[in-house]
Design a protein around this motif. Structure first.
Motif, PDB file in Angstrom:
ATOM      1  N   LYS A 301       0.878  -1.302   0.079  1.00  0.00           N
ATOM      2  CA  LYS A 301      -0.049  -0.184   0.111  1.00  0.00           C
ATOM      3  C   LYS A 301       0.869   1.180   0.084  1.00  0.00           C
ATOM      4  O   LYS A 301       0.377   2.415   0.536  1.00  0.00           O
ATOM      5  N   LYS A 339     -11.649   8.209  -4.546  1.00  0.00           N
ATOM      6  CA  LYS A 339     -11.927   7.046  -4.534  1.00  0.00           C
ATOM      7  C   LYS A 339     -10.895   6.062  -4.290  1.00  0.00           C
ATOM      8  O   LYS A 339     -11.056   4.964  -3.429  1.00  0.00           O
ATOM      9  N   TYR A 340      -9.716   6.431  -4.771  1.00  0.00           N
ATOM     10  CA  TYR A 340      -8.507   5.623  -4.762  1.00  0.00           C
ATOM     11  C   TYR A 340      -7.339   6.139  -4.267  1.00  0.00           C
ATOM     12  O   TYR A 340      -6.668   6.798  -4.994  1.00  0.00           O
ATOM     13  N   THR A 342      -4.117   5.966  -0.949  1.00  0.00           N
ATOM     14  CA  THR A 342      -3.500   4.776  -0.031  1.00  0.00           C
ATOM     15  C   THR A 342      -3.849   5.566   1.345  1.00  0.00           C
ATOM     16  O   THR A 342      -4.235   6.576   1.591  1.00  0.00           O
ATOM     17  N   SER A 349      -6.569   2.129  -0.136  1.00  0.00           N
ATOM     18  CA  SER A 349      -6.354   1.311  -1.514  1.00  0.00           C
ATOM     19  C   SER A 349      -4.801   0.753  -1.499  1.00  0.00           C
ATOM     20  O   SER A 349      -3.920   1.387  -0.936  1.00  0.00           O
ATOM     21  N   SER A 350      -4.591  -0.128  -2.442  1.00  0.00           N
ATOM     22  CA  SER A 350      -3.170  -0.662  -2.605  1.00  0.00           C
ATOM     23  C   SER A 350      -2.562   0.273  -3.637  1.00  0.00           C
ATOM     24  O   SER A 350      -3.361   0.842  -4.566  1.00  0.00           O
ATOM     25  N   GLN A 352      -1.322  -0.994  -6.364  1.00  0.00           N
ATOM     26  CA  GLN A 352      -1.744  -1.419  -7.774  1.00  0.00           C
ATOM     27  C   GLN A 352      -3.158  -0.690  -8.099  1.00  0.00           C
ATOM     28  O   GLN A 352      -3.478  -0.388  -9.174  1.00  0.00           O
ATOM     29  N   GLU A 353      -4.115  -0.315  -7.023  1.00  0.00           N
ATOM     30  CA  GLU A 353      -5.197   0.102  -7.316  1.00  0.00           C
ATOM     31  C   GLU A 353      -5.348   1.575  -7.654  1.00  0.00           C
ATOM     32  O   GLU A 353      -5.980   1.856  -8.619  1.00  0.00           O
ATOM     33  N   ASP A 356      -3.863   1.499 -11.355  1.00  0.00           N
ATOM     34  CA  ASP A 356      -5.378   1.233 -12.341  1.00  0.00           C
ATOM     35  C   ASP A 356      -5.994   2.477 -12.459  1.00  0.00           C
ATOM     36  O   ASP A 356      -6.415   2.519 -13.484  1.00  0.00           O
ATOM     37  N   ALA A 357      -6.235   3.161 -11.402  1.00  0.00           N
ATOM     38  CA  ALA A 357      -7.077   4.110 -11.331  1.00  0.00           C
ATOM     39  C   ALA A 357      -6.387   5.438 -12.297  1.00  0.00           C
ATOM     40  O   ALA A 357      -7.032   5.933 -13.144  1.00  0.00           O
TER      41      ALA A 357
END
Length: 363
Positions: A301, A339-340, A342, A349-350, A352-353, A356-357
């Protein structure tokens, strides 16, 4: 005007409004991908540099990475790493842990001294959507990177007595002052503030201050100010919006940059770089010890935003401004939506999330 020409004009107008204007003349060979030396580093380093690699690939950015494994517990940076950076001129770097005590020198300092990366540049600014105690913060800390307390000139005089030398030179002081004023001039900044302790260290910091004053006289359009470092810390945490560009000796700059980063949103979102006449190394602007945070590494994270924004600085340095704009815009959209995020900036969020966002927001 005929009915037929109206849709055509609207189409042209729409197309023109979306054009990104490049204002420099490309040099021969600029169209080919550029090699960039990559040092993933320790702790969260491989995670956040991996995030940058993913985003660069998604953008089809015109560069590729030459990877070298370097770790903070090594005695020295391998020669092939220096050779790669000298060849490529540009490096992207994750954090390197510096062991406390034990006589092991900092590889971060080694890189800066060997490549003469004399200017540390950290940009600390508010990001829309990220709540902080202070608003309207937009500070650039320009720190001298090659001398002062970080030279590591220490020796034990007799058992129990250690002497540590602080060396300040006219050459390095003038050079960092010129960089700060030139940066302010080129980026339409209004004020440069020199941070010092010349009331106590009258010769060393006095020389630094004298150099700043001489350079300031050559930039009459830029306001020049001076502040003692202890007062600077108090002013920074109470009214940071008063500062614009700050130019500092080595040790003060490290403290000031991390403080400013904390005020503006945290070390996880502040970009930075170390720049010299021939080479540049881009990395997270302020670390404040988060490089080796085991919990963050295990949970995957780590916040990739700081290094993503540093890589945008790198793209602009490489004269790929449209790619830098796309990346910065995507990162700011993700943070604005909230929304995304850490954990360090209020989310869960991680890494990676978040990546991706950001990729999903690329134009």
């Amino acid at each position: 005007m005929s009915r037929r020409t109206l849709p055509l004009l609207k189409q042209l107008s729409s197309r023109q409004s979306s054009i990104r204007h490049v204002t420099y003349m490309p040099r021969p060979g600029d169209g080919s991908p550029r090699a960039v030396t990559l040092i993933p580093g320790d702790g969260i380093g491989p995670m956040v540099t991996g995030a940058v690699e993913q985003v660069m690939e998604a953008m089809h950015a015109p560069l590729y990475f030459e990877r070298y494994d370097v770790h903070g517990d090594m005695k020295t940076v391998p020669q092939e790493v220096f050779d790669s950076i000298r060849k490529n001129k540009v490096c992207l770097k994750g954090g390197l842990i510096t062991p406390v005590g034990g006589g092991v020198s900092s590889l971060n300092v080694q890189l800066r001294k060997e490549l003469d990366l004399y200017a540390s540049l950290v940009n600390c600014f508010n990001l829309p959507g990220l709540p902080t105690r202070h608003s309207n913060v937009d500070i650039v800390v320009v720190r001298e990177n090659t001398e002062g307390e970080y030279s590591g000139l220490e020796h034990e005089v007799v058992p129990g007595v250690v002497e540590s030398l602080k060396v300040i030179t006219k050459f390095c002081s003038e050079r960092i002052a010129k960089y700060a004023f030139e940066y302010a001039y080129l980026n339409n900044r209004k004020k440069v503030t020199a941070v010092h302790k010349a009331n106590i260290m009258k010769l060393a910091d006095g020389l630094f201050l004298e150099s700043c004053r001489e350079v300031a006289s050559k930039y009459p359009s830029i306001q020049y100010d001076e502040i003692i470092v202890d007062n600077c810390c108090m002013q920074l945490v109470s009214k940071p919006e008063q500062f614009d560009v700050m130019v500092t000796p080595n040790l003060y700059g490290n403290l000031i940059a991390n403080t400013a980063a904390g005020i503006a949103g945290g070390t996880g979102v502040m970009p930075g770089g170390n720049v010299g006449a021939d080479h540049a190394v881009f990395e997270q602007g302020a670390s404040a010890g988060n490089v080796g945070n085991k919990n963050v590494v295990e949970q995957k994270k780590a916040n990739p935003v700081a290094l993503l924004l540093s890589s945008a600085m790198m793209l602009r340095h490489l004269q790929f401004p449209s790619f830098a704009d796309r990346l910065e815009t995507a990162v700011k959209r993700v943070i604005s939506e909230g929304k995304y995020l850490t954990k360090d900036v209020g989310g869960d969020s991680s890494t990676q999330e978040v990546v991706d966002a950001v990729i999903a927001k690329l134009d």
